[in-house]
Design an enzyme around this catalytic site. Structure first.
Site, mmCIF file in Angstrom:
data_model
loop_
_atom_site.group_PDB
_atom_site.id
_atom_site.type_symbol
_atom_site.label_atom_id
_atom_site.label_comp_id
_atom_site.label_asym_id
_atom_site.label_seq_id
_atom_site.Cartn_x
_atom_site.Cartn_y
_atom_site.Cartn_z
ATOM 1 N N ASN A 172 -10.374 1.076 0.890
ATOM 2 C CA ASN A 172 -9.084 1.026 0.996
ATOM 3 C C ASN A 172 -8.539 0.746 -0.722
ATOM 4 O O ASN A 172 -8.619 -0.405 -1.082
ATOM 5 C CB ASN A 172 -8.493 0.060 1.767
ATOM 6 C CG ASN A 172 -6.895 0.117 1.691
ATOM 7 O OD1 ASN A 172 -6.293 0.605 0.841
ATOM 8 N ND2 ASN A 172 -6.354 -0.890 2.599
ATOM 9 N N HIS A 225 -2.203 20.492 6.017
ATOM 10 C CA HIS A 225 -3.098 19.628 5.777
ATOM 11 C C HIS A 225 -2.385 18.040 5.807
ATOM 12 O O HIS A 225 -1.195 17.925 5.527
ATOM 13 C CB HIS A 225 -3.754 19.860 4.298
ATOM 14 C CG HIS A 225 -4.214 20.996 3.977
ATOM 15 N ND1 HIS A 225 -5.250 21.523 4.558
ATOM 16 C CD2 HIS A 225 -3.670 22.149 3.559
ATOM 17 C CE1 HIS A 225 -5.545 22.676 4.154
ATOM 18 N NE2 HIS A 225 -4.302 23.163 3.588
ATOM 19 N N HIS A 280 -3.241 7.690 4.724
ATOM 20 C CA HIS A 280 -3.454 6.304 3.933
ATOM 21 C C HIS A 280 -4.943 5.853 4.482
ATOM 22 O O HIS A 280 -4.883 5.611 5.823
ATOM 23 C CB HIS A 280 -2.219 5.070 4.210
ATOM 24 C CG HIS A 280 -2.556 3.834 3.701
ATOM 25 N ND1 HIS A 280 -3.284 3.449 2.504
ATOM 26 C CD2 HIS A 280 -2.767 2.592 4.417
ATOM 27 C CE1 HIS A 280 -3.503 2.431 2.238
ATOM 28 N NE2 HIS A 280 -2.999 1.828 3.608
ATOM 29 N N HIS A 323 11.957 1.342 6.187
ATOM 30 C CA HIS A 323 11.596 0.038 5.784
ATOM 31 C C HIS A 323 12.168 -1.050 7.062
ATOM 32 O O HIS A 323 13.304 -0.988 7.568
ATOM 33 C CB HIS A 323 12.434 -0.441 4.869
ATOM 34 C CG HIS A 323 11.763 -1.631 4.041
ATOM 35 N ND1 HIS A 323 11.878 -2.943 4.590
ATOM 36 C CD2 HIS A 323 11.444 -1.958 2.808
ATOM 37 C CE1 HIS A 323 11.308 -3.876 3.776
ATOM 38 N NE2 HIS A 323 11.034 -3.249 2.643
ATOM 39 N N HIS A 370 -14.808 5.906 3.154
ATOM 40 C CA HIS A 370 -16.285 5.593 2.952
ATOM 41 C C HIS A 370 -16.644 5.390 1.451
ATOM 42 O O HIS A 370 -17.495 4.606 1.180
ATOM 43 C CB HIS A 370 -17.186 6.737 3.792
ATOM 44 C CG HIS A 370 -18.652 6.611 3.593
ATOM 45 N ND1 HIS A 370 -19.357 7.151 2.544
ATOM 46 C CD2 HIS A 370 -19.356 5.687 4.573
ATOM 47 C CE1 HIS A 370 -20.676 6.573 2.867
ATOM 48 N NE2 HIS A 370 -20.581 6.133 3.846
ATOM 49 N N CYS A 413 0.650 -1.189 -0.009
ATOM 50 C CA CYS A 413 -0.062 -0.035 -0.191
ATOM 51 C C CYS A 413 0.847 1.391 -0.046
ATOM 52 O O CYS A 413 0.397 2.067 -0.366
ATOM 53 C CB CYS A 413 -0.919 -0.141 1.236
ATOM 54 S SG CYS A 413 -2.308 -1.210 1.261
#
Length: 485
Positions: free
Chosen positions: A391, A354, A358, A256, A387, A177
């Site tokens: 995802n 702002h 994710h 990582h 919503h 992702c």
């Protein structure tokens, strides 16, 4: 003798005064010239919205779930609870083979068609919107984690749009992702080393061949969260295009934790005990995400926060350490338990206007919000994106950014922080500066005026809540029962 002395004096002045000045001017020119045309600008981006025939409503979702014959009564109850609390609505999108009843038996053509529909729609709209031709693209980076096709997806795009034969193509798989910011890092490094380049970044995920048809709860959760989506982004370092740019990349930090066994194994694609392929989400995932988040913030914070905030943070940390030696906070002051933990003493709002988060799930958004002490206003773009679109994996950040733009929140000079998590385990973040007031409604055009709604509750409990009262696991039909009033 006097003439010789005057000549020597002039030579000395030239040697000891003029030459250093010229050298200093050369160094200044070198620094300026090095930075010139090495910036990373976004000229435009286009998110993907499939057709309405691919929407996953409540009834359709129940039909797909009911086809999984490995699920027992308690599994249905578990799924109902997961879907109701997920934060996902019923206007998200899924691949066609799911709707056609072939989710358990996908073909390569299903995956290819899913990607082609996205490529042909979003890239074409992006090029038309920016006025850039496909032949102007110098660099192409595509990230789709779970579909390594041959020829590569970059080759499919190059063939369809008839790009130049010297285009530099990079095809990333297995990055999860957070792959969008990994791709952005690839583009940024190229733009730093080569002048006058245009790069096309294409980010998506292939769901068609990745439906899990088993009953392992750690793997069936992925079916509830992931939805179809994608985004095409056009970037450049050409200074003469600066006036057209909408965002400028200020910094990017990648963390990582693949060397840690628990982090590495908490989120991966594997087979269950019955040999069914799926995407595993382990119970230690929140803990792995927290540690990666802490380490990422440790590097990111000095890059984006003013000196006064770092000084205040140092004083607060020292005071806490003095008060409690046995439970001293970490540098980023985030707890490392199974939740996202305590609030950070760092006030990121001193350097960020702002927050683009994710959409990994409601729990992820809540956790980051609590850790960074964000308001509901800050979290609204991520919540509404989850919503409306679900995802969408690596592309989710761009739907969140598009929501901010459609709501006309982004003004010239504002700073936007992106934070993403991915398998590996990774936490990547970057800071953008808004170059001009933006208000493109992108994929939110038809529905932005309805957001935020009065309630984010989805109708799954109303439709299927009766299953919680069922006692006999052999005497019920998921699709034949009436809705609960």
């Amino acid at each position: 003798m006097e003439l010789f002395s005057s000549s020597l004096t002039a030579t000395t002045i030239l040697l000891y005064v003029v030459t250093p000045l010229l050298y200093l001017c050369f160094l200044v020119w070198k620094v300026v010239n090095h930075k010139r045309d090495h910036e990373c600008y976004i000229l435009g981006y286009q998110c993907y919205k499939p057709g309405d025939d691919r929407k996953l409503g409540t009834q359709c979702s129940g039909s797909i779930i009911s086809r999984n014959k490995t699920l027992a009564l308690n599994d249905f109850k578990f799924l109902l609870k997961a879907i109701v609390s997920s934060g996902i609505g019923e206007e998200t999108y899924v691949p066609r083979n799911f709707l056609q009843g072939r989710e358990s038996n996908p073909t390569v053509n299903d995956a290819v068609s899913e990607m082609d529909e996205f490529f042909h729609d979003s890239i074409a709209k992006l090029l038309a919107k920016t006025g850039v031709s496909a032949s102007d693209i110098d660099v192409l980076v595509v990230n789709v984690s779970m579909f390594p096709s041959v020829p590569s997806l970059t080759s499919r795009i190059i063939n369809h749009y008839k790009m130049r034969d010297d285009v530099k193509a990079f095809n990333l798989t297995g990055m999860g992702c957070s792959a969008s910011l990994v791709s952005l890092d690839v583009v940024q490094n190229i733009l730093k080393s080569q002048r006058n380049k245009c790069a096309l970044l294409v980010t998506s995920e292939s769901l068609s061949p990745n439906w899990y048809s088993g009953n392992d709860r750690s793997m069936v959760l992925a079916n509830c969260l992931f939805r179809t989506g994608g985004c095409a982004i056009l970037l450049s370092n050409k200074s003469w295009l600066k006036h057209k740019a909408i965002f400028k990349l200020k910094c990017l930090v990648r963390t990582h934790h693949g060397a840690k066994d628990d982090a590495y194994g908490c989120c991966n694609q594997k087979e269950d005990d019955e040999g069914r392929l799926g995407f595993y989400l382990g119970k230690n995932l929140p803990k792995a995400a927290t540690r990666a988040f802490v380490d990422n913030l440790r590097v990111l914070s000095p890059k984006i926060l003013p000196a006064r905030e770092m000084l205040r943070f140092l004083l607060v940390s020292l005071l806490r350490k003095f008060k409690s030696v046995t439970s001293a906070p970490k540098v980023a002051a985030l707890a490392t338990n199974t939740k996202y933990g305590n609030k950070s003493p760092l006030n990121l709002k001193t350097g960020v206007d702002h927050f683009c988060l994710h959409t990994g799930g409601k729990a992820v958004i809540d956790g980051i919000g609590m850790s960074l002490d964000l308001s509901e206003y800050d979290l609204e773009p991520a919540r509404m994106t989850l919503h409306r679109f679900g995802n969408t994996s690596a592309s989710s950040l761009w739907y969140v950014l598009a929501y901010m733009e459609a709501k006309r929140r982004l003004k010239r000079g504002d700073r936007v922080l992106m934070i993403s998590f991915g398998a590996g385990f990774k936490c990547n973040s970057c800071l953008w500066q808004v170059m001009k007031d933006v208000e493109d409604r992108n994929v939110w055009d038809e529905c932005i005026d309805q957001y935020p709604p009065h309630s984010l509750a989805n109708p799954f409990m109303e439709q299927y809540g009766w299953i919680n009262a069922v006692q006999d696991p052999t005497n019920f039909n998921l699709l034949s029962q009436p809705a609960t009033n």
